[in-house]
Scaffold this active site. Structure first.
Site, short mmCIF file in Angstrom:
data_model
loop_
_atom_site.label_atom_id
_atom_site.label_comp_id
_atom_site.label_asym_id
_atom_site.label_seq_id
_atom_site.Cartn_x
_atom_site.Cartn_y
_atom_site.Cartn_z
N ASP A 126 0.98 -1.06 -0.13
CA ASP A 126 0.00 0.12 -0.07
C ASP A 126 0.64 1.06 -0.04
O ASP A 126 1.85 1.24 0.72
CB ASP A 126 -0.90 0.00 1.23
CG ASP A 126 -2.01 0.79 0.93
OD1 ASP A 126 -2.35 1.44 0.04
OD2 ASP A 126 -2.97 1.05 2.07
N HIS A 147 3.00 3.28 -9.26
CA HIS A 147 2.88 1.72 -9.26
C HIS A 147 3.91 1.18 -10.03
O HIS A 147 4.20 -0.22 -9.78
CB HIS A 147 1.27 1.58 -10.24
CG HIS A 147 0.26 1.99 -9.46
ND1 HIS A 147 -0.06 1.73 -8.24
CD2 HIS A 147 -0.92 2.69 -10.04
CE1 HIS A 147 -1.14 2.22 -7.91
NE2 HIS A 147 -1.70 2.90 -8.92
N LEU A 207 11.09 -20.80 -4.12
CA LEU A 207 10.09 -19.84 -3.67
C LEU A 207 9.05 -19.76 -4.33
O LEU A 207 8.90 -20.08 -5.76
CB LEU A 207 10.34 -18.35 -3.42
CG LEU A 207 9.34 -17.41 -3.04
CD1 LEU A 207 9.42 -17.30 -1.64
CD2 LEU A 207 9.93 -15.94 -3.43
C1 FPP Z 1 -1.78 0.16 -3.35
O1 FPP Z 1 -1.29 1.83 -3.69
C2 FPP Z 1 -1.26 -0.80 -4.38
C3 FPP Z 1 -2.08 -1.39 -5.26
C4 FPP Z 1 -3.14 -0.85 -6.12
C5 FPP Z 1 -1.62 -2.66 -5.32
C6 FPP Z 1 -0.28 -2.97 -5.56
C7 FPP Z 1 0.20 -2.63 -7.04
C8 FPP Z 1 1.72 -2.52 -7.34
C9 FPP Z 1 2.65 -2.89 -6.26
C10 FPP Z 1 1.76 -2.26 -8.71
C11 FPP Z 1 1.51 -3.09 -9.74
C12 FPP Z 1 1.83 -4.52 -9.36
C13 FPP Z 1 2.25 -5.44 -10.21
C14 FPP Z 1 2.27 -6.80 -9.87
C15 FPP Z 1 2.74 -5.19 -11.59
P1 FPP Z 1 -2.18 2.87 -3.55
O2 FPP Z 1 -2.49 3.17 -5.10
O3 FPP Z 1 -3.59 2.47 -2.85
O4 FPP Z 1 -1.72 3.92 -3.00
P2 FPP Z 1 -2.24 5.19 -1.95
O5 FPP Z 1 -3.17 4.44 -0.96
O6 FPP Z 1 -1.16 5.82 -1.56
O7 FPP Z 1 -3.05 5.89 -3.11
#
Ligand code: FPP
Length: 228
Positions: free
Chosen positions: A14, A31, A126
């Site tokens: 997150d 991302h 893994l």
């Molecule tokens: C939360 O950040 C993250 C996600 C939506 C999920 C995780 C996604 C990634 C790590 C990137 C893509 C993944 C892959 C496998 C290519 P947020 O956008 O909710 O952050 P915020 O809460 O600060 O807005």
């Protein structure tokens, strides 16, 4: 104190958006940086002799509510990530698996997921699981429906566990980054006896060093599983 076993690590990634905002960048850059962090953590886990499985929450069933452009970007990023990651998976002996309702993804993405699973299926250092379009309540509901379709009128915990998409092992340690302290419908069944670690670090900044510190702290804990 006995060393606490750590076979299955789960991570709620997150903070990509906040990481980008702090730098005056678009959320998509956050991302992208988040995808890089997955590689470092996966490589660390593959080298860690005890960790057998690392499950990452990459896209929840609720994430479709995000702006269309962001969702489209995440889908493209995922496909790019899997194609780029193949070399890393093979080099570090990582088996890739996806869980979640994959049939809502494009045919091209589904094919890419299936191909990556197939090409890495013999790797043993893994298992990296990406939870994609995943929701735990939906997973549990599907498992129960599957058992009922088999004619069962009463089911055991073991049967439910086996009918889930993640029957591998219970989670030992769950980490959530970015300071939020909630589960967001992630692995609710598998998490029953998990230890939790919450860190304020935003996901793109989460490093193998910090994971190492969290694991060290985890091994000092006494897990009694309800016993004394
Ligand atoms: C939360 O950040 C993250 C996600 C939506 C999920 C995780 C996604 C990634 C790590 C990137 C893509 C993944 C892959 C496998 C290519 P947020 O956008 O909710 O952050 P915020 O809460 O600060 O807005």
């Amino acid at each position: 104190m006995p060393k606490t076993a750590l076979k299955h690590l789960a991570i709620i990634m997150d903070g990509n958006g906040r990481w980008a905002k702090k730098r005056g960048l678009s959320r998509t850059k956050g991302h992208e940086a988040g995808a890089e962090a997955i590689r470092d953590i996966t490589t660390y886990c593959a080298a860690h002799t005890e960790i057998e499985t690392a499950t990452f929450y990459a896209f929840s069933t609720e994430n479709w509510k995000r702006p269309k452009l962001e969702v489209e970007f995440l889908m493209k990023l995922l496909e790019r990530y899997l194609k780029n990651e193949l070399a890393t998976y093979q080099e570090h002996g990582v088996r890739f698996k996806a869980i979640g309702c994959l049939d809502q993804f494009s045919k091209a993405l589904q094919k890419c997921i299936a191909k990556t699973e197939e090409l890495t299926k013999d790797n043993t250092n893994l298992t990296q699981i990406l939870a994609l379009n995943y929701g735990s309540r939906s997973e549990i509901t599907s498992a129960v429906n599957k058992l009922m379709a088999e004619g069962k009128t009463s089911v055991s915990e073991e049967e439910i566990s086996q009918a889930l998409q993640t029957p591998y092992t219970d989670i030992d340690l769950l980490i959530r980054t970015s300071g939020e302290q909630r589960l967001s419908n992630f692995l609710l069944w598998q998490i029953s006896y998990a230890e939790f670690a919450f860190t304020p670090t935003l996901w793109p900044d989460f490093s193998a060093e910090e994971l190492d510190t969290i694991i060290h702290d985890f091994t000092q804990r006494s897990r009694r599983f309800g016993g004394l």
